[in-house]
Design an enzyme around this catalytic site. Structure first.
Site, PDB file in Angstrom:
ATOM      1  N   ASP A   1      28.436  -1.541 -32.472  1.00  0.00           N
ATOM      2  CA  ASP A   1      29.300  -0.671 -33.279  1.00  0.00           C
ATOM      3  C   ASP A   1      28.534  -0.150 -34.500  1.00  0.00           C
ATOM      4  O   ASP A   1      29.109   0.082 -35.562  1.00  0.00           O
ATOM      5  CB  ASP A   1      30.612  -1.379 -33.671  1.00  0.00           C
ATOM      6  CG  ASP A   1      30.389  -2.730 -34.340  1.00  0.00           C
ATOM      7  OD1 ASP A   1      29.231  -3.188 -34.416  1.00  0.00           O
ATOM      8  OD2 ASP A   1      31.383  -3.337 -34.787  1.00  0.00           O
TER       9      ASP A   1
ATOM     10  N   ASP B   1      23.175 -14.235 -36.793  1.00  0.00           N
ATOM     11  CA  ASP B   1      22.538 -13.652 -37.982  1.00  0.00           C
ATOM     12  C   ASP B   1      22.280 -14.706 -39.064  1.00  0.00           C
ATOM     13  O   ASP B   1      21.242 -14.676 -39.740  1.00  0.00           O
ATOM     14  CB  ASP B   1      23.324 -12.445 -38.523  1.00  0.00           C
ATOM     15  CG  ASP B   1      24.810 -12.701 -38.708  1.00  0.00           C
ATOM     16  OD1 ASP B   1      25.280 -13.814 -38.382  1.00  0.00           O
ATOM     17  OD2 ASP B   1      25.510 -11.785 -39.187  1.00  0.00           O
TER      18      ASP B   1
ATOM     19  N   HIS C   1      30.559  -2.899 -41.292  1.00  0.00           N
ATOM     20  CA  HIS C   1      31.976  -2.635 -41.609  1.00  0.00           C
ATOM     21  C   HIS C   1      32.565  -3.715 -42.514  1.00  0.00           C
ATOM     22  O   HIS C   1      33.754  -3.717 -42.782  1.00  0.00           O
ATOM     23  CB  HIS C   1      32.798  -2.446 -40.328  1.00  0.00           C
ATOM     24  CG  HIS C   1      32.696  -3.550 -39.337  1.00  0.00           C
ATOM     25  ND1 HIS C   1      33.216  -4.799 -39.556  1.00  0.00           N
ATOM     26  CD2 HIS C   1      32.109  -3.600 -38.117  1.00  0.00           C
ATOM     27  CE1 HIS C   1      32.979  -5.555 -38.496  1.00  0.00           C
ATOM     28  NE2 HIS C   1      32.290  -4.863 -37.616  1.00  0.00           N
TER      29      HIS C   1
HETATM   30  N1  UDP Z   1      29.870  -9.430 -28.983  1.00  0.00           N
HETATM   31  C1  UDP Z   1      29.377 -10.195 -27.952  1.00  0.00           C
HETATM   32  N2  UDP Z   1      30.240 -10.988 -27.265  1.00  0.00           N
HETATM   33  C2  UDP Z   1      31.559 -11.042 -27.558  1.00  0.00           C
HETATM   34  C3  UDP Z   1      32.051 -10.271 -28.616  1.00  0.00           C
HETATM   35  C4  UDP Z   1      31.174  -9.474 -29.320  1.00  0.00           C
HETATM   36  O1  UDP Z   1      28.197 -10.143 -27.655  1.00  0.00           O
HETATM   37  O2  UDP Z   1      32.290 -11.777 -26.911  1.00  0.00           O
HETATM   38  C5  UDP Z   1      28.953  -8.569 -29.716  1.00  0.00           C
HETATM   39  C6  UDP Z   1      29.478  -7.154 -29.852  1.00  0.00           C
HETATM   40  O3  UDP Z   1      29.122  -6.384 -28.728  1.00  0.00           O
HETATM   41  C7  UDP Z   1      28.837  -6.705 -31.136  1.00  0.00           C
HETATM   42  C8  UDP Z   1      28.741  -7.991 -31.947  1.00  0.00           C
HETATM   43  O4  UDP Z   1      28.834  -9.068 -31.009  1.00  0.00           O
HETATM   44  O5  UDP Z   1      27.541  -6.191 -30.927  1.00  0.00           O
HETATM   45  C9  UDP Z   1      29.833  -8.107 -32.986  1.00  0.00           C
HETATM   46  O6  UDP Z   1      31.078  -8.003 -32.368  1.00  0.00           O
HETATM   47  P1  UDP Z   1      32.302  -7.261 -33.043  1.00  0.00           P
HETATM   48  O7  UDP Z   1      31.837  -5.966 -33.645  1.00  0.00           O
HETATM   49  O8  UDP Z   1      33.405  -7.144 -32.022  1.00  0.00           O
HETATM   50  O9  UDP Z   1      32.807  -8.281 -34.153  1.00  0.00           O
HETATM   51  P2  UDP Z   1      32.376  -8.476 -35.670  1.00  0.00           P
HETATM   52  O10 UDP Z   1      31.592  -9.763 -35.682  1.00  0.00           O
HETATM   53  O11 UDP Z   1      31.579  -7.304 -36.105  1.00  0.00           O
HETATM   54  O12 UDP Z   1      33.674  -8.586 -36.383  1.00  0.00           O
HETATM   55 MN    MN Z   2      31.446  -5.283 -35.552  1.00  0.00          MN
END
Ligand code: UDP
Ligand code: MN
Length: 277
Positions: free
Chosen positions: A104, A190, A214
């Site tokens: 994203d 990370d 984000h």
């Molecule tokens: N992701 C993944 N497996 C999952 C859910 C998310 O590999 O089951 C990856 C997703 O494709 C993205 C990253 O982890 O590259 C972060 O996911 P997301 O943006 O949905 O959540 P955030 O951590 O940003 O809130």
């Molecule tokens: Mn995300």
């Protein structure tokens, strides 16, 4: 013999861009980035996912959609599993820079190249944007009264690591060890990278303000500044959208704003002619 090869300015082809994704996001997220910024770095971008997908594979150079067989959930373990694959594949690539992004994320490719030209890949560099204002504190499991603290760059904002630093990480991250470390400290990918670099190797994080996940207020990015930024993202929090605010395509057509950003940056590319402006 004088070696001059390393003095050549860094080019796009010196960068290995890895995108973490999962099968559920192939249609909703991958297509969007493949059609926009990835068109500027098709040969340099690799996708790490958890399922085969012939349809997506056809859109990419062969070998660029990598099925890690990591489990497809958002658990710490499966995220570290993918990051371990990203790291190992980068190491096999012989490139100067390893840059990780989420699916994203929009990457402003010319600005990414310009950024990395400012740093020497044969020095140790950890570039990114923290999402906390303070180092992450965890309990030292070897000595539970002791806390240990370290900085980490948020994966969702983008992380770039120089070849020299990536080499130093090898004993702690190579051959899937990144996953073992993540399990040991029980933190996501990370944070695990930050732990290895900042806590184990004592290398500082260099903050790149032009990276944006984000987790920050994306609507605050001023339109004249967009061209100088390197990464963008989008998210929905409840019924509020955290997106870059700019004119362009209708929000119903372009809810993430990635098409509008892309056409703002590269107005003469395909599909941008019909953007209202
Ligand atoms: N992701 C993944 N497996 C999952 C859910 C998310 O590999 O089951 C990856 C997703 O494709 C993205 C990253 O982890 O590259 C972060 O996911 P997301 O943006 O949905 O959540 P955030 O951590 O940003 O809130
Ligand atoms: Mn995300």
């Amino acid at each position: 013999v004088v070696q001059v090869a390393h003095l050549e300015p860094t080019q796009l082809d010196d960068i290995y861009i890895s995108v973490k994704t999962t099968k559920n996001f192939h249609q909703s997220r991958l297509r969007l980035i493949i059609d926009t910024w990835v068109t500027l770095a098709r040969q340099q971008t690799y996708f790490f996912t958890d399922a085969d997908d012939l349809e997506i594979q056809k859109l990419l150079p062969s070998g660029h959609l990598i099925n890690t067989n990591c489990s497809s959930d958002h658990s710490r373990k499966s995220l570290c599993c993918k990051m371990a694959f990203e790291y190992d594949n980068y190491m096999a690539s012989n490139k100067r820079w390893f840059c990780h992004v989420d699916d994203d994320t929009y990457v402003n490719i010319p600005q990414l190249v310009a950024l990395l030209q400012k740093y020497n890949h044969s020095e140790e560099w950890y570039l990114g944007k923290p999402s906390l204002r303070h180092p992450l504190e965890i309990i030292d499991r070897n000595n539970p009264v002791q806390k240990l603290a370290f900085w980490f760059a948020t994966g969702g904002a983008g992380i770039c690591i120089s070849k020299a630093l990536a080499l130093k990480m090898l004993p702690h991250a190579g051959g899937g060890k990144l996953m073992t470390v993540g399990e040991k400290i029980r933190l996501p990918d990370d944070c695990t990278v930050g732990y290895i670099i900042n806590y184990i190797l004592h290398k500082e994080l260099t903050v790149i303000n032009e990276f944006h996940s984000h987790l920050e207020a994306l609507w605050q990015i001023r339109v004249p500044e967009i061209k100088n930024q390197i990464t963008f993202s989008y998210a929905k929090y409840g019924d509020k959208n955290n997106i870059v605010r700019l004119e362009g395509f209708d929000e119903n057509k372009d809810p993430t704003r990635f098409w509008s950003i892309h056409c703002h940056l590269f107005p003469y590319t395909k599909h941008c002619a019909n953007m209202p402006r």
